[in-house]
Design an enzyme around this catalytic site. Structure first.
Site, mmCIF file in Angstrom:
data_model
loop_
_atom_site.group_PDB
_atom_site.id
_atom_site.type_symbol
_atom_site.label_atom_id
_atom_site.label_comp_id
_atom_site.label_asym_id
_atom_site.label_seq_id
_atom_site.Cartn_x
_atom_site.Cartn_y
_atom_site.Cartn_z
ATOM 1 N N GLU A 1 -8.741 -0.599 6.927
ATOM 2 C CA GLU A 1 -9.131 -0.368 5.528
ATOM 3 C C GLU A 1 -10.196 -1.395 5.138
ATOM 4 O O GLU A 1 -9.978 -2.598 5.283
ATOM 5 C CB GLU A 1 -7.908 -0.522 4.627
ATOM 6 C CG GLU A 1 -8.232 -0.244 3.172
ATOM 7 C CD GLU A 1 -7.028 -0.403 2.261
ATOM 8 O OE1 GLU A 1 -6.374 -1.465 2.312
ATOM 9 O OE2 GLU A 1 -6.744 0.531 1.499
ATOM 10 N N GLY B 1 -0.176 -2.909 -3.207
ATOM 11 C CA GLY B 1 -1.086 -3.904 -2.650
ATOM 12 C C GLY B 1 -1.369 -3.611 -1.194
ATOM 13 O O GLY B 1 -1.198 -2.475 -0.723
ATOM 14 N N SER B 2 -1.751 -4.633 -0.482
ATOM 15 C CA SER B 2 -2.146 -4.455 0.919
ATOM 16 C C SER B 2 -0.921 -4.179 1.797
ATOM 17 O O SER B 2 0.216 -4.514 1.434
ATOM 18 C CB SER B 2 -2.837 -5.727 1.401
ATOM 19 O OG SER B 2 -1.933 -6.799 1.329
ATOM 20 N N THR B 3 -1.187 -3.632 2.962
ATOM 21 C CA THR B 3 -0.097 -3.363 3.903
ATOM 22 C C THR B 3 0.551 -4.674 4.344
ATOM 23 O O THR B 3 1.784 -4.754 4.439
ATOM 24 C CB THR B 3 -0.636 -2.539 5.088
ATOM 25 O OG1 THR B 3 -1.054 -1.262 4.561
ATOM 26 C CG2 THR B 3 0.419 -2.315 6.154
ATOM 27 N N GLU C 1 3.485 0.868 -2.349
ATOM 28 C CA GLU C 1 2.244 1.661 -2.331
ATOM 29 C C GLU C 1 1.191 0.791 -1.683
ATOM 30 O O GLU C 1 0.747 -0.199 -2.274
ATOM 31 C CB GLU C 1 1.818 2.025 -3.763
ATOM 32 C CG GLU C 1 2.801 2.907 -4.509
ATOM 33 C CD GLU C 1 2.836 4.327 -3.986
ATOM 34 O OE1 GLU C 1 2.085 4.666 -3.062
ATOM 35 O OE2 GLU C 1 3.665 5.097 -4.504
ATOM 36 N N LYS D 1 4.001 -8.901 -12.533
ATOM 37 C CA LYS D 1 3.090 -9.967 -12.075
ATOM 38 C C LYS D 1 1.742 -9.351 -11.740
ATOM 39 O O LYS D 1 1.563 -8.719 -10.708
ATOM 40 C CB LYS D 1 3.634 -10.693 -10.842
ATOM 41 C CG LYS D 1 2.800 -11.945 -10.575
ATOM 42 C CD LYS D 1 2.802 -12.392 -9.135
ATOM 43 C CE LYS D 1 1.941 -11.574 -8.235
ATOM 44 N NZ LYS D 1 0.484 -11.660 -8.485
ATOM 45 N N GLY E 1 2.751 -5.794 1.590
ATOM 46 C CA GLY E 1 3.910 -4.893 1.525
ATOM 47 C C GLY E 1 4.930 -5.209 2.604
ATOM 48 O O GLY E 1 6.143 -5.134 2.370
ATOM 49 N N CYS F 1 -7.197 2.918 -2.928
ATOM 50 C CA CYS F 1 -6.419 3.079 -1.702
ATOM 51 C C CYS F 1 -6.514 4.461 -1.072
ATOM 52 O O CYS F 1 -6.398 4.600 0.131
ATOM 53 C CB CYS F 1 -4.960 2.784 -2.033
ATOM 54 S SG CYS F 1 -4.420 3.705 -3.489
HETATM 55 P P1 NAD Z 1 -2.649 -7.901 -1.982
HETATM 56 O O1 NAD Z 1 -1.539 -7.401 -1.122
HETATM 57 O O2 NAD Z 1 -3.387 -9.088 -1.535
HETATM 58 O O3 NAD Z 1 -2.078 -8.272 -3.436
HETATM 59 C C1 NAD Z 1 -1.459 -7.287 -4.254
HETATM 60 C C2 NAD Z 1 -0.510 -7.982 -5.197
HETATM 61 O O4 NAD Z 1 0.590 -8.478 -4.453
HETATM 62 C C3 NAD Z 1 -1.090 -9.194 -5.906
HETATM 63 O O5 NAD Z 1 -0.517 -9.278 -7.199
HETATM 64 C C4 NAD Z 1 -0.631 -10.352 -5.033
HETATM 65 O O6 NAD Z 1 -0.570 -11.567 -5.736
HETATM 66 C C5 NAD Z 1 0.743 -9.860 -4.624
HETATM 67 N N1 NAD Z 1 1.255 -10.335 -3.356
HETATM 68 C C6 NAD Z 1 0.599 -10.478 -2.176
HETATM 69 N N2 NAD Z 1 1.446 -10.889 -1.215
HETATM 70 C C7 NAD Z 1 2.671 -10.980 -1.776
HETATM 71 C C8 NAD Z 1 3.969 -11.317 -1.299
HETATM 72 N N3 NAD Z 1 4.172 -11.687 -0.026
HETATM 73 N N4 NAD Z 1 5.008 -11.274 -2.155
HETATM 74 C C9 NAD Z 1 4.819 -10.890 -3.434
HETATM 75 N N5 NAD Z 1 3.623 -10.583 -3.966
HETATM 76 C C10 NAD Z 1 2.554 -10.611 -3.143
HETATM 77 O O7 NAD Z 1 -3.613 -6.665 -2.245
HETATM 78 P P2 NAD Z 1 -4.954 -6.657 -3.119
HETATM 79 O O8 NAD Z 1 -6.058 -7.161 -2.259
HETATM 80 O O9 NAD Z 1 -4.727 -7.272 -4.448
HETATM 81 O O10 NAD Z 1 -5.113 -5.087 -3.384
HETATM 82 C C11 NAD Z 1 -5.791 -4.250 -2.531
HETATM 83 C C12 NAD Z 1 -4.805 -3.511 -1.640
HETATM 84 O O11 NAD Z 1 -3.925 -2.721 -2.438
HETATM 85 C C13 NAD Z 1 -5.491 -2.539 -0.715
HETATM 86 O O12 NAD Z 1 -4.923 -2.633 0.559
HETATM 87 C C14 NAD Z 1 -5.184 -1.199 -1.325
HETATM 88 O O13 NAD Z 1 -5.218 -0.123 -0.438
HETATM 89 C C15 NAD Z 1 -3.841 -1.407 -1.900
HETATM 90 N N6 NAD Z 1 -3.577 -0.422 -2.947
HETATM 91 C C16 NAD Z 1 -2.674 0.575 -2.714
HETATM 92 C C17 NAD Z 1 -2.446 1.544 -3.674
HETATM 93 C C18 NAD Z 1 -1.465 2.661 -3.472
HETATM 94 O O14 NAD Z 1 -1.058 3.273 -4.443
HETATM 95 N N7 NAD Z 1 -1.054 2.962 -2.248
HETATM 96 C C19 NAD Z 1 -3.135 1.492 -4.871
HETATM 97 C C20 NAD Z 1 -4.061 0.470 -5.067
HETATM 98 C C21 NAD Z 1 -4.263 -0.488 -4.092
#
Ligand code: NAD
Length: 484
Positions: A389, A231-233, A253, A179, A236, A289
């Site tokens: 962040e 994605g975001s904490t 991650e 997704k 996650g 990140c």
């Molecule tokens: P986000 O958490 O808003 O979304 C990330 C993905 O998760 C999207 O596809 C979103 O639709 C999905 N998502 C969000 N909530 C969900 C849930 N409850 N259940 C299932 N899917 C869900 O994050 P973002 O704003 O798209 O990305 C930026 C974040 O990602 C930053 O916090 C960044 O640090 C982190 N990130 C981490 C790494 C790593 O390897 N540690 C790498 C890149 C980005």
């Protein structure tokens, strides 16, 4: 030119979407509409998981193929990705504002490298080993694919972060439903074309674009065996809660707020270290990140460090992400722009000195989701902008007294993902790097290495991607006890 897709890639086939809703995509640099794709609905996820399940359970299918056959397909997939490289880079840069010069370093190289790396790894990794027993005659310890994978991808480095899951999952023999984020869907459709051209069997790969509700539906789907989330904490945590209830293995991650620790003997000549410092602290408009966005400076060289970073930022051309000379592009969306702008405003309200940048648009740019790359000085590690962040081109320079104090401040964070140590003394740098609590750290630079585990501790996540450890996350071990 706009690109409008009418079908979804489900189970290796282009099918009519089950919902009329569409995801509209705009250029981050110009705000103009650049395309659209069908938005996935729960019924599309159901179809994708059913296809993945039956492909996985097929006794003669992908999961049972000998490793060398899967490796051939992975190599072909890498070739097909390379063929579409320019088109993919162009799509990513337009959508999320990643400067095209940086996309060439990240999104053109990591995905095919990961495919080829995991192809080679499974060619050499024994599928099973025979262990002499203490209680039984012997045990066959066999590595098996974990099953059907749900992969949730953010928008910031979309192809690399897809491939950190897709390549090892395919190598292990898993099937997968991906997704992508709604912000970066056009590149995901090009990836689907590459997967199709590589000859990946039907059912093995599906791509269902949608927002967080669709992601939540996929993560909790009864047909899924393992979840991989970047994605975001906060996202996650929600995914971890869903997986805990289902006892479903999950790799997370998440976010970061890493430290770039400048030791008092560091080379600060931008001619020597400028590119590496930029890559470790500001790459992809700060939307990575692992960046070291807390710059820790020895008090004895504080002014010099501030001046160095000011020159680094002022020397980085800001502009349209598709311009080859751009080093800092726009934020990926208006929401992300507003979020970063809020932190820039907050930093000055918290008392930081704005050395470069500040609120408002960069001069001469009247469209696109831009912020001014910003450097805060005279700020400590307790400020909100030093703790949360920001995910934009915003750095804080924080003073410290002695190496132990630098380690203390680096570790005074909810996160633990990346970071870097800068010194002309490699033993000293290694000693400081060893004291920093994070899953990864660089010495005089930072770049994730495909052969070594990457991931976070504390609020930065659970589990590791890359390296053999990244493959192990898609394998389970089965012991067959032999009595005679
Ligand atoms: P986000 O958490 O808003 O979304 C990330 C993905 O998760 C999207 O596809 C979103 O639709 C999905 N998502 C969000 N909530 C969900 C849930 N409850 N259940 C299932 N899917 C869900 O994050 P973002 O704003 O798209 O990305 C930026 C974040 O990602 C930053 O916090 C960044 O640090 C982190 N990130 C981490 C790494 C790593 O390897 N540690 C790498 C890149 C980005």
């Amino acid at each position: 030119m706009t690109i409008d897709h009418s079908s979804l890639f489900i189970g290796g086939q282009w099918v009519t979407p089950s919902s009329p809703h569409r995801i509209e995509v705009r250029s981050a640099s110009t705000e103009e509409r650049i395309g659209s794709v069908p938005e996935g609905a729960p019924a599309d996820v159901d179809a994708a998981v059913t296809a993945a399940r039956s492909a996985f359970d097929d006794p003669h299918g992908w999961s049972r193929w000998p490793a060398h056959r899967r490796a051939e397909i992975l190599d072909r997939f890498a070739d097909e990705y390379d063929k579409r490289g320019e088109e993919i880079l162009y799509a990513i840069s337009q959508q999320n504002g990643m400067p095209i010069a940086i996309a060439r370093q990240l999104e053109a190289t990591f995905p095919p490298t990961l495919l080829r790396y995991y192809a080679n790894l499974i060619r050499s990794q024994p599928v099973e080993e025979l262990r002499e027993g203490l209680f039984v005659k012997s045990t066959i310890v066999r590595r098996q694919p974990i099953g059907v994978v749900a992969a949730i991808i953010p928008w910031n480095v979309p192809q690399t972060l897809t491939m950190t899951k897709l390549a090892p999952a395919l190598a292990a023999g898993c099937t997968i439903v991906i997704k992508p984020s709604p912000e970066t869907v056009l590149d995901a459709f090009l990836l689907a074309r590459a997967a199709e051209a590589a000859g990946i069997p039907d059912g093995v790969v599906s791509i269902v674009p949608g927002g967080r509700e669709l992601g939540a539906y996929l993560v909790s789907h009864p047909g899924i065996d393992k979840v991989a989330f970047t994605g975001s904490t906060a996202g996650g945590q929600a995914v971890a809660q869903a997986c805990a209830g289902l006892l479903r293995p999950v790799t997370l991650e998440l976010g970061g707020k890493s430290a770039a620790v400048i030791l008092d003997d560091a080379d600060l000549d931008l001619g020597n270290v400028g590119q590496s410092l930029f890559a470790a602290t500001l790459a992809n408009n700060g939307q990575v990140c692992f960046l070291g966005t807390r710059v820790l400076a020895p008090r004895s060289r504080y002014t010099e460090v501030v001046d160095t970073f000011a020159a680094l930022i002022e020397g980085a051309p800001v502009g349209d992400a598709l311009d080859e000379s751009t080093l800092i592009g726009p934020m990926a969306s208006s929401i992300q722009r507003d979020r970063v702008a809020h932190y820039i405003d907050l930093g000055s309200r918290e008392g930081a000195r704005v050395v470069v940048g500040g609120t408002g648009r960069p001069d001469g740019i009247d469209r696109g989701w831009f912020v001014k790359p910003t450097l805060f000085a005279d700020i400590d590690n307790t400020a909100t902008v030093s703790r949360e962040e920001i995910f934009g081109p915003v750095l804080s320079v924080i003073a410290y007294d002695g190496d132990d104090d630098a380690i203390r401040i680096a570790n005074d964070s909810d996160f633990g993902l990346g970071g870097s140590v800068w010194s002309t003394d490699s033993d000293r740098a290694l000693s400081v790097a060893s004291g920093i609590q994070s899953g990864t750290i660089g010495i005089n630079g930072y770049l994730p290495e495909p052969t070594a585990p990457f991931g976070g501790i504390k609020a930065s996540g659970l589990g590791r991607e890359f390296g053999p450890e990244g493959l192990a996350a898609y394998q389970q071990l089965k012991s067959i006890y032999q009595f005679a």
